[in-house]
Design a protein around this motif. Sequence first.
Motif, mmCIF file in Angstrom:
data_model
loop_
_atom_site.group_PDB
_atom_site.id
_atom_site.type_symbol
_atom_site.label_atom_id
_atom_site.label_comp_id
_atom_site.label_asym_id
_atom_site.label_seq_id
_atom_site.Cartn_x
_atom_site.Cartn_y
_atom_site.Cartn_z
ATOM 1 N N PRO A 247 1.393 -11.606 5.697
ATOM 2 C CA PRO A 247 1.985 -11.046 4.475
ATOM 3 C C PRO A 247 2.558 -9.655 4.715
ATOM 4 O O PRO A 247 1.961 -8.831 5.416
ATOM 5 N N GLU A 248 3.714 -9.415 4.104
ATOM 6 C CA GLU A 248 4.363 -8.115 4.180
ATOM 7 C C GLU A 248 4.763 -7.694 2.763
ATOM 8 O O GLU A 248 5.268 -8.511 1.989
ATOM 9 N N LEU A 249 4.531 -6.435 2.428
ATOM 10 C CA LEU A 249 4.921 -5.925 1.118
ATOM 11 C C LEU A 249 6.418 -5.642 1.120
ATOM 12 O O LEU A 249 6.918 -4.943 2.008
ATOM 13 N N VAL A 250 7.143 -6.189 0.114
ATOM 14 C CA VAL A 250 8.596 -6.027 0.105
ATOM 15 C C VAL A 250 9.140 -5.431 -1.190
ATOM 16 O O VAL A 250 10.258 -4.907 -1.197
ATOM 17 N N THR A 251 8.409 -5.489 -2.291
ATOM 18 C CA THR A 251 8.815 -4.774 -3.510
ATOM 19 C C THR A 251 7.568 -4.207 -4.178
ATOM 20 O O THR A 251 6.481 -4.806 -4.107
ATOM 21 N N ALA A 252 7.743 -3.072 -4.843
ATOM 22 C CA ALA A 252 6.637 -2.451 -5.570
ATOM 23 C C ALA A 252 7.211 -1.637 -6.732
ATOM 24 O O ALA A 252 8.017 -0.734 -6.525
ATOM 25 N N ASP A 277 7.252 4.155 -3.992
ATOM 26 C CA ASP A 277 7.437 4.342 -2.557
ATOM 27 C C ASP A 277 6.315 3.617 -1.816
ATOM 28 O O ASP A 277 5.132 3.834 -2.089
ATOM 29 N N PHE A 278 6.681 2.746 -0.876
ATOM 30 C CA PHE A 278 5.691 1.901 -0.213
ATOM 31 C C PHE A 278 4.610 2.710 0.501
ATOM 32 O O PHE A 278 3.443 2.324 0.518
ATOM 33 N N GLU A 279 4.991 3.804 1.126
ATOM 34 C CA GLU A 279 4.046 4.562 1.941
ATOM 35 C C GLU A 279 3.243 5.573 1.117
ATOM 36 O O GLU A 279 2.021 5.649 1.224
ATOM 37 N N LYS A 280 3.916 6.348 0.299
ATOM 38 C CA LYS A 280 3.250 7.430 -0.434
ATOM 39 C C LYS A 280 2.704 7.014 -1.796
ATOM 40 O O LYS A 280 1.844 7.697 -2.352
ATOM 41 N N GLY A 281 3.228 5.930 -2.356
ATOM 42 C CA GLY A 281 2.819 5.540 -3.698
ATOM 43 C C GLY A 281 3.447 6.397 -4.778
ATOM 44 O O GLY A 281 2.960 6.434 -5.904
ATOM 45 N N THR A 306 8.685 10.788 -12.511
ATOM 46 C CA THR A 306 9.189 10.883 -11.149
ATOM 47 C C THR A 306 8.319 11.818 -10.311
ATOM 48 O O THR A 306 8.000 12.930 -10.731
ATOM 49 N N GLY A 307 7.912 11.355 -9.153
ATOM 50 C CA GLY A 307 7.082 12.150 -8.255
ATOM 51 C C GLY A 307 5.595 11.955 -8.437
ATOM 52 O O GLY A 307 4.806 12.386 -7.584
ATOM 53 N N ARG A 308 5.187 11.301 -9.552
ATOM 54 C CA ARG A 308 3.759 11.018 -9.739
ATOM 55 C C ARG A 308 3.302 10.005 -8.693
ATOM 56 O O ARG A 308 4.077 9.155 -8.250
ATOM 57 N N ARG A 309 2.031 10.063 -8.325
ATOM 58 C CA ARG A 309 1.483 9.125 -7.348
ATOM 59 C C ARG A 309 0.556 8.121 -8.023
ATOM 60 O O ARG A 309 -0.239 8.480 -8.896
ATOM 61 N N ILE A 310 0.667 6.869 -7.595
ATOM 62 C CA ILE A 310 -0.218 5.825 -8.096
ATOM 63 C C ILE A 310 -1.634 6.096 -7.595
ATOM 64 O O ILE A 310 -1.849 6.254 -6.379
ATOM 65 N N PRO A 311 -2.615 6.179 -8.487
ATOM 66 C CA PRO A 311 -3.999 6.384 -8.033
ATOM 67 C C PRO A 311 -4.455 5.252 -7.108
ATOM 68 O O PRO A 311 -4.147 4.082 -7.351
ATOM 69 N N ASP A 312 -5.159 5.605 -6.057
ATOM 70 C CA ASP A 312 -5.726 4.624 -5.124
ATOM 71 C C ASP A 312 -4.653 3.716 -4.519
ATOM 72 O O ASP A 312 -4.910 2.536 -4.222
ATOM 73 N N PRO A 314 -3.227 3.349 -1.485
ATOM 74 C CA PRO A 314 -3.511 2.608 -0.247
ATOM 75 C C PRO A 314 -4.431 1.411 -0.475
ATOM 76 O O PRO A 314 -4.214 0.331 0.098
ATOM 77 N N ALA A 315 -5.441 1.590 -1.330
ATOM 78 C CA ALA A 315 -6.368 0.492 -1.603
ATOM 79 C C ALA A 315 -5.680 -0.609 -2.408
ATOM 80 O O ALA A 315 -5.898 -1.808 -2.157
ATOM 81 N N LEU A 316 -4.850 -0.205 -3.365
ATOM 82 C CA LEU A 316 -4.153 -1.184 -4.199
ATOM 83 C C LEU A 316 -3.203 -2.030 -3.352
ATOM 84 O O LEU A 316 -3.174 -3.259 -3.456
ATOM 85 N N ARG A 317 -2.461 -1.358 -2.492
ATOM 86 C CA ARG A 317 -1.527 -2.062 -1.608
ATOM 87 C C ARG A 317 -2.281 -3.010 -0.670
ATOM 88 O O ARG A 317 -1.879 -4.160 -0.479
ATOM 89 N N ARG A 318 -3.366 -2.535 -0.089
ATOM 90 C CA ARG A 318 -4.139 -3.340 0.843
ATOM 91 C C ARG A 318 -4.761 -4.548 0.141
ATOM 92 O O ARG A 318 -4.850 -5.643 0.725
ATOM 93 N N LEU A 319 -5.158 -4.395 -1.124
ATOM 94 C CA LEU A 319 -5.716 -5.512 -1.882
ATOM 95 C C LEU A 319 -4.736 -6.676 -1.936
ATOM 96 O O LEU A 319 -5.108 -7.832 -1.708
ATOM 97 N N ALA A 320 -3.475 -6.374 -2.280
ATOM 98 C CA ALA A 320 -2.473 -7.438 -2.405
ATOM 99 C C ALA A 320 -2.221 -8.118 -1.068
ATOM 100 O O ALA A 320 -2.158 -9.357 -0.983
ATOM 101 N N LEU A 321 -2.091 -7.335 -0.009
ATOM 102 C CA LEU A 321 -1.828 -7.911 1.314
ATOM 103 C C LEU A 321 -2.993 -8.778 1.784
ATOM 104 O O LEU A 321 -2.798 -9.894 2.290
ATOM 105 N N ASP A 322 -4.211 -8.272 1.607
ATOM 106 C CA ASP A 322 -5.382 -9.032 2.057
ATOM 107 C C ASP A 322 -5.598 -10.286 1.209
ATOM 108 O O ASP A 322 -5.996 -11.340 1.733
ATOM 109 N N ALA A 323 -5.383 -10.172 -0.101
ATOM 110 C CA ALA A 323 -5.561 -11.345 -0.972
ATOM 111 C C ALA A 323 -4.604 -12.449 -0.572
ATOM 112 O O ALA A 323 -4.978 -13.631 -0.524
#
Length: 394
Positions: A247-252, A277-281, A306-312, A314-323
């Motif tokens: 699995p690869e993340l392609v839209t967020a 942003d895929f890397e920074k959230g 604009t510029g706000r970061r999604i809390p957690d 890295p964990a949120l992104r990893r959840l989707a990929l691992d699931a």
Amino acid sequence: MKRLYDLVRLNFAIYPGIVDFRSAAFLDPYYARMRRGQGPLRIAFNALFYAAFRLFIALRARKVARKWGWSKPRRLEAVRICLSRFADPGDVALYDIRGESDFDTVMRRFEHVGVSRAIANPATDHDPAITDKGEFYRVCAHAGLPHPRVLAERSDKDGWKIFQRPEAEPFLLKPIRGSGGAGIELIAAQPDDLDPPGFLRMLEETKTTGGWIAQDLLRPHPDIADIALDALPTARITTILDERGKPELVTAVLRLAAQPGVIVDNAHAGGIFSAIDFEKGELGLARYATAPGEFDRHPANDRPITGRRIPDWPALRRLALDAHGDHFPAHVQIGWDVAPSDRGPMFIEANARPNVRVPQRATGLGIGATRHGELIRYHLENRTAAGRRFLTEA
């Protein structure tokens, strides 16, 4: 009527032309296969459909022009582009199309269901873990994936079944099947409803037919509560298998309510969204899904987006990929709705055919110019599924 519409939408693919086709280059394998399978009757139907399409475009362009404040020259140019590229004037507005070549990377609105089906594993066409919210949550519970606490579930066969006691706060009622936030209700539990008999009685009085699920009401993470208003925001994350089958993340995209008092965050309820942003959230500019306007602060309360970061993140992104990789490996592509809640990232639901309109509008890029389009083309070129498959589940 909705049922009939879904059956047509899921099983009939529009061909953008009569014999030859016009498409973004990454979709050429999809339409080349369709063209090879067309006989005289389908070609005749294409001609009739295209004639009706020409009439529709002129009327549709007038409506879109009023909504988006187009001048007459802009409207006439949009009509010309749409007739050449078999496109909807609404897409011209949403993606700020200024010339025919701007459609070279855009997936048009009518394409995403057919293309998603073309790359899908036939074994997943009617996967209840995707089409049934109750089954999805059972898979989450078995796999240890974070999700809202399920209080009760109703089917026409068994009626209501109680699984957990409600807390002394509101909870959500959702249709077991469906999308777009349709039918979701916020229910305020009274003191007499908190014991199992009272809770069962209240549910039986509230919903007497159909499939329903009662679940805890989640709250947004405090870091973004000011832009969440009264709805739980969700990140729509699309993952797709890469060339190695990983699995690869392609839209967020983060979806937010646009006005107070609305309990769902999606575009069908007039919500807004912002690319992640895929890397920074980090969030980009916010936009409406089907209306003009972009802004870096929330239109309801002027809080920065604009510029706000999604809390957690890295964990949120990893959840989707691992699931996807660990628990839904047979699916080529999945659109996940994951909430950054005050209890951490939580799965809300999954979608087998994630719409691309919102990420294309959010980023200003057609997916054909991204890794998503590259992988769609890869799967179209390496497609092993053959023959017609009739789909009955939306």
